[in-house]
Scaffold this motif. Sequence first.
Motif, PDB file in Angstrom:
ATOM      1  N   LEU A   1      24.748  -6.345  12.437  1.00 30.62           N
ATOM      2  CA  LEU A   1      24.357  -5.076  11.829  1.00 30.62           C
ATOM      3  C   LEU A   1      23.410  -5.519  10.695  1.00 30.62           C
ATOM      4  N   LEU A   2      22.187  -4.527  10.889  1.00 28.38           N
ATOM      5  CA  LEU A   2      21.231  -4.841   9.920  1.00 28.38           C
ATOM      6  C   LEU A   2      20.994  -3.614   8.829  1.00 28.38           C
ATOM      7  N   VAL A   3      21.330  -4.092   7.831  1.00 25.87           N
ATOM      8  CA  VAL A   3      21.119  -3.193   6.431  1.00 25.87           C
ATOM      9  C   VAL A   3      19.440  -3.402   5.867  1.00 25.87           C
ATOM     10  N   PHE A   4      18.637  -2.566   6.083  1.00 24.51           N
ATOM     11  CA  PHE A   4      17.196  -2.907   6.121  1.00 24.51           C
ATOM     12  C   PHE A   4      16.579  -1.914   4.805  1.00 24.51           C
ATOM     13  N   ASP A   5      15.391  -2.242   4.630  1.00 29.78           N
ATOM     14  CA  ASP A   5      14.807  -1.646   3.433  1.00 29.78           C
ATOM     15  C   ASP A   5      13.958  -0.497   3.972  1.00 29.78           C
ATOM     16  N   ALA A   6      14.424   0.612   3.668  1.00 33.25           N
ATOM     17  CA  ALA A   6      14.026   1.975   4.543  1.00 33.25           C
ATOM     18  C   ALA A   6      13.181   2.610   3.223  1.00 33.25           C
ATOM     19  N   SER A   7      12.664   1.943   2.284  1.00 32.89           N
ATOM     20  CA  SER A   7      12.411   2.907   1.126  1.00 32.89           C
ATOM     21  C   SER A   7      11.032   3.891   1.584  1.00 32.89           C
ATOM     22  N   TYR A   8      10.338   3.576   2.524  1.00 33.20           N
ATOM     23  CA  TYR A   8       9.086   4.514   2.786  1.00 33.20           C
ATOM     24  C   TYR A   8       9.509   5.252   4.006  1.00 33.20           C
ATOM     25  N   GLY A   9      10.611   5.265   4.675  1.00 30.17           N
ATOM     26  CA  GLY A   9      10.959   6.020   5.580  1.00 30.17           C
ATOM     27  C   GLY A   9       9.916   5.813   6.818  1.00 30.17           C
ATOM     28  N   ALA A  10       9.507   6.815   7.819  1.00 38.67           N
ATOM     29  CA  ALA A  10       8.537   6.446   8.709  1.00 38.67           C
ATOM     30  C   ALA A  10       7.074   6.419   8.425  1.00 38.67           C
ATOM     31  N   ASP A  11       6.651   6.045   7.247  1.00 35.19           N
ATOM     32  CA  ASP A  11       5.377   5.854   6.814  1.00 35.19           C
ATOM     33  C   ASP A  11       4.547   4.938   8.026  1.00 35.19           C
ATOM     34  N   LEU A  12       3.516   5.619   8.384  1.00 35.36           N
ATOM     35  CA  LEU A  12       2.419   4.980   9.441  1.00 35.36           C
ATOM     36  C   LEU A  12       1.507   4.358   8.760  1.00 35.36           C
ATOM     37  N   VAL A  13       0.852   4.754   7.456  1.00 32.86           N
ATOM     38  CA  VAL A  13       0.098   4.071   6.831  1.00 32.86           C
ATOM     39  C   VAL A  13       0.045   2.436   6.503  1.00 32.86           C
ATOM     40  N   SER A  14      -0.812   1.727   6.806  1.00 34.48           N
ATOM     41  CA  SER A  14      -0.782   0.219   6.527  1.00 34.48           C
ATOM     42  C   SER A  14      -0.897  -0.009   5.272  1.00 34.48           C
ATOM     43  N   GLY A  15      -0.470  -1.321   4.872  1.00 33.41           N
ATOM     44  CA  GLY A  15      -0.531  -1.624   3.496  1.00 33.41           C
ATOM     45  C   GLY A  15      -1.958  -1.825   3.402  1.00 33.41           C
ATOM     46  N   ALA A  16      -2.630  -2.275   4.073  1.00 34.07           N
ATOM     47  CA  ALA A  16      -4.181  -2.576   3.969  1.00 34.07           C
ATOM     48  C   ALA A  16      -5.102  -1.454   3.692  1.00 34.07           C
ATOM     49  N   ALA A  17      -4.530  -0.295   4.459  1.00 35.33           N
ATOM     50  CA  ALA A  17      -5.164   1.107   3.919  1.00 35.33           C
ATOM     51  C   ALA A  17      -4.877   1.519   2.560  1.00 35.33           C
ATOM     52  N   ARG A  18      -3.767   1.328   2.114  1.00 32.72           N
ATOM     53  CA  ARG A  18      -3.193   1.791   0.916  1.00 32.72           C
ATOM     54  C   ARG A  18      -4.138   1.080  -0.167  1.00 32.72           C
ATOM     55  N   ALA A  19      -4.124  -0.443   0.167  1.00 34.86           N
ATOM     56  CA  ALA A  19      -4.709  -1.443  -0.900  1.00 34.86           C
ATOM     57  C   ALA A  19      -6.390  -0.868  -0.958  1.00 34.86           C
ATOM     58  N   GLN A  20      -6.922  -0.586   0.153  1.00 35.21           N
ATOM     59  CA  GLN A  20      -8.303   0.056   0.192  1.00 35.21           C
ATOM     60  C   GLN A  20      -8.361   1.104  -0.718  1.00 35.21           C
ATOM     61  N   ALA A  21      -7.539   2.069  -0.580  1.00 34.26           N
ATOM     62  CA  ALA A  21      -7.466   3.432  -1.521  1.00 34.26           C
ATOM     63  C   ALA A  21      -7.413   3.269  -2.866  1.00 34.26           C
ATOM     64  N   ILE A  22      -6.870   2.281  -3.082  1.00 35.77           N
ATOM     65  CA  ILE A  22      -6.380   1.894  -4.568  1.00 35.77           C
ATOM     66  C   ILE A  22      -7.653   1.325  -5.143  1.00 35.77           C
ATOM     67  N   GLY A  23      -8.328   0.443  -4.482  1.00 34.77           N
ATOM     68  CA  GLY A  23      -9.502  -0.184  -4.796  1.00 34.77           C
ATOM     69  C   GLY A  23     -10.550   0.650  -4.964  1.00 34.77           C
ATOM     70  N   GLU A  24     -10.769   1.893  -4.147  1.00 34.95           N
ATOM     71  CA  GLU A  24     -11.985   2.733  -4.001  1.00 34.95           C
ATOM     72  C   GLU A  24     -11.473   3.501  -5.339  1.00 34.95           C
ATOM     73  N   TRP A  25     -10.317   3.896  -5.483  1.00 36.23           N
ATOM     74  CA  TRP A  25      -9.939   4.737  -6.678  1.00 36.23           C
ATOM     75  C   TRP A  25     -10.290   4.237  -7.942  1.00 36.23           C
ATOM     76  N   VAL A  26     -10.247   2.829  -8.066  1.00 36.05           N
ATOM     77  CA  VAL A  26     -10.379   2.211  -9.258  1.00 36.05           C
ATOM     78  C   VAL A  26     -11.953   2.125  -9.453  1.00 36.05           C
TER      79      VAL A  26
END
Length: 386
Positions: free
Chosen positions: A177-202
């Motif tokens: 049985l795997l009890v896993f971290d589903a915080s973001y559901g089925a989010d397809l956006v990678s961490g690298a893409a989000r990080a880039q967007a944050i850098g651009e906003w700043v």
Amino acid sequence: MTMRVDLCGGFGEKGRTCVAISGGGQRILLDAGIKVGASGAEYYPVLAGGIDELDAVLISHAHEDHVGALSWLLSQGYGGRILMTSETLEEAPATLGAYADPDEFKRFPLPEERIELFEPGDILTIGGLQVATGRSGHVVGGVWFAVDDGSRKVVYSADVVPDSSVFVMDPMPRCDLLVFDASYGADLVSGAARAQAIGEWVAAHPGGCLLPTPLSGRSLELMAVLPGPIAIHAGMRASLAAQIEARAALHPAMVPQLRRRLTDAADWHDDDGLPACALLADDGMGKAGPSATLLPLADAAGYPVLLTGHLPAGSPGEALHAAGRAGWIRMPTHPTLSGNLAIWEGAGRPVALGHSCPPDALAGLAPHMPSLRIDLYIGDSYTLAS
């Protein structure tokens, strides 16, 4: 013989993450969080059975939705074992001070003399249960747990980040049985893409901006990706330095980079003017810490605010964003879809339960993970037969 998993908090919802496992003649509690934005009984986990049935409480890390109910648990008469890493022990009193009921925290502070410390990677023995641990990739000292009664194994991920650029996550074992971290559901956006967007906003706000952030975990992730000079609330410096020096938790190449970023960061004090650069201050929701004061100050001054994490209903950050006076770009500190599929595949495609996720988002994961149970919520149980 059976092994029973009780869903005490964080199932069908975000917050008060808590799982009870009964097996091997023992009953243990994995995490004891609170639900930000809730009140009364909904603030705390729902525990089936009596407090005196618990033999041990194991805490994965010191964020409020995983440790914030510990004073409440003690106030209910819990007198058993409490296990956590040294980094979690160091941070937990401040978390409880901010999120526990003030009277309960005064009467039942963290009993440091009772805490049993372990290192990520240790195997813990609790009666007839063996509990393996591993680095979570989420925060320094954060862990996942794998509970084995000799014939079945349950893996509880707590909060994990498989693709963190800063923290190391150890692979989790195959399990029933795997009890896993589903915080973001089925989010397809990678961490690298989000990080880039944050850098651009700043970068688009060169006159300065406020980024509320948890003291541990996301703060280092943000430091690694923010462009240009940064300032930090002065009260964060010692903790950030200690996190960077906990080198076993970090990717080796990131340590010198983060050291330089911290050395170069300006200290910001409560009576200073708002700086002409990105300012990091804890916590991430504006509920506690310096950001509780800074958010209204920045709003009144027209100083840009970027929120980068979960915004519970009713939190100051959520209210500011809902009013259109703060930006929001999620900095991934939980698995996206690809990360959770890799975890599930590596665990042998077992039956899976997702925590920290509302029902509609969890349902979005079901087509990708056929063994995912989306019909179980807080208060329900799952039993594994031998």
